[in-house]
Write an enzyme that holds these catalytic residues in place. Structure first.
Site, PDB file in Angstrom:
ATOM      1  N   ASP A 129       8.008  20.063  58.529  1.00 22.56           N
ATOM      2  CA  ASP A 129       8.500  19.523  59.756  1.00 22.56           C
ATOM      3  C   ASP A 129       9.856  19.745  59.994  1.00 22.56           C
ATOM      4  OD1 ASP A 129       6.121  18.148  60.601  1.00 22.56           O
ATOM      5  OD2 ASP A 129       6.424  16.392  59.220  1.00 22.56           O
ATOM      6  N   ASP A 132      -0.612  19.484  62.723  1.00 24.56           N
ATOM      7  CA  ASP A 132       0.496  19.299  63.123  1.00 24.56           C
ATOM      8  C   ASP A 132       1.461  20.203  63.254  1.00 24.56           C
ATOM      9  OD1 ASP A 132      -1.210  17.143  61.890  1.00 24.56           O
ATOM     10  OD2 ASP A 132       0.584  15.715  61.815  1.00 24.56           O
TER      11      ASP A 132
END
Ligand code: GLY
Length: 373
Positions: A94, A155
């Site tokens: 991330d 993601d």
């Protein structure tokens, strides 16, 4: 002016007004979720994966108003993030969400050398998560006893633009090649024949063999978590935009078609397209993210196809506007009914990135040049 452009421009006027109050009320905090209309504060968890979205929202508001107080607050957040840029335990895939919306965007707008340095450090760390046997980027670090050496999640497609940017910025192809190797592995290991995608795939970290999928934040193994479908649509479009490789456009379209045929007539999106009828949990964030991806598809294809994807996006955005938005300046979130995960976390509340992607989608429709990815 086309109808959708005028509509989006009108909604952005409302966004501008409301966000001025929200930012003033949340100055120097790092919002994430609302409870009773007020954001919580992630300031003591600086490495949290959503923190960059606050910077993104501030830059959006800066673009809409031209008021430098929003830029200054975005830079303040970016500087706070340095604490975790030096902590390997806090860095993971991330890095894209955290530094694309802050450091990379700052560098693009201001030329800040410190921002460029932050973004390249984050990209190098992310590239170091690549598993050469399995051609995937490892998502998370181990959590206590949980071994995540072989785990990759859909993601991550949204984090790849950090690597594309690093190659574009430095001329060194390594970052782009790692991103493409990951995207290609996702096509083969995550995307199902019907166009839906898994949330989590576990690989053997030594051999790279696919071991199994996990239900993750969706209803269960084999189901289709809607935010994950949204990450897939928009994420593959971003790989297409950065590389021009048609297989990424084709994959985004395949997932988008699945999303469109499963969208209920209300235009409101459940947490999982395969969840049981009750409880009928909703996730507005999935709609906003998928809409961003579909608008990008509409720009990449021609004629009737272009109208189909744009109209699908506008339908979802109008459903959010008409049925799930709150324009009261005393309430922090705009979009209501965002859900963290089917089985845990907050359900049907305001989530920062729901608003971020809703505004991003409106900006795309209104023709405002904002592309932080
Ligand atoms: N990336 C985690 C989530 O979508 O909730």
């Amino acid at each position: 002016m086309e109808d959708y452009k005028a509509w989006a421009a009108g909604r952005l006027d409302a966004v501008k007004g409301k966000m001025a109050s929200v930012v003033a009320r949340n100055a120097h905090k790092i919002p994430y979720l609302t409870e009773n209309g007020r954001y919580n504060d992630k300031s003591d968890e600086i490495g949290w994966w959503t923190n960059g979205f606050w910077g993104g929202l501030l830059w959006e508001e800066w673009l809409l108003t031209g008021d430098d107080q929003y830029k200054d607050q975005a830079v303040e957040l970016e500087e706070k993030q340095d604490k975790d840029l030096m902590d390997s335990e806090k860095l993971d895939h991330d890095n894209g969400f955290k530094w694309l919306l802050t450091a990379v965007y700052d560098y693009k707008k201001t030329g800040s050398k410190a921002s460029r340095n932050r973004a390249l450090l984050a990209a190098n760390n992310m590239a170091g998560r690549f598993n050469i046997s399995g051609n995937f980027i490892r998502a998370w670090n181990d959590w206590g006893e949980d071994d995540h050496r072989g785990w990759a999640i859909i993601d991550c497609m949204m984090n790849l633009p950090l690597l594309y940017w690093a190659s574009e910025e430095t001329g060194d192809p390594r970052f782009r090649k790692i991103a493409m190797a990951h995207a290609d592995r996702v096509i083969d290991a995550f995307v199902r024949p019907d166009g839906s995608v898994c949330h989590i795939v576990e690989f053997d970290p030594e051999t790279g063999e696919r071991v199994r999928s996990h239900g993750g934040q969706g209803y269960g193994r084999g189901s289709s978590w809607t935010r994950g479908q949204g990450w897939g649509i928009y994420g593959f479009m971003l790989s297409y935009i950065h590389t021009g490789e048609k297989r990424y456009l084709d994959t985004a379209i395949k997932i988008a078609n699945y999303f469109i045929v499963n969208t209920p007539p209300s235009g409101l999106i459940p947490v999982d397209f395969r969840q049981p009828a009750e409880p009928a949990w909703e996730d507005s964030t999935a709609a906003a993210i998928a809409a961003c991806g579909m608008i990008e598809i509409s720009k990449a294809v021609e004629g009737n196809d272009s109208a189909i994807y744009r109209e699908a996006a506008v339908r979802m955005l109008k459903a959010l506007d008409e049925k799930r938005s709150n324009w009261d300046a005393d309430v922090d979130n705009i979009i209501e009914k965002g859900t963290v995960a089917y089985h845990y976390g907050a359900h049907e509340t305001g989530i920062l990135y729901g608003d971020f992607y809703f505004i991003e989608a409106l900006m795309k429709l209104a023709g405002i040049d904002y592309m932080p990815w």
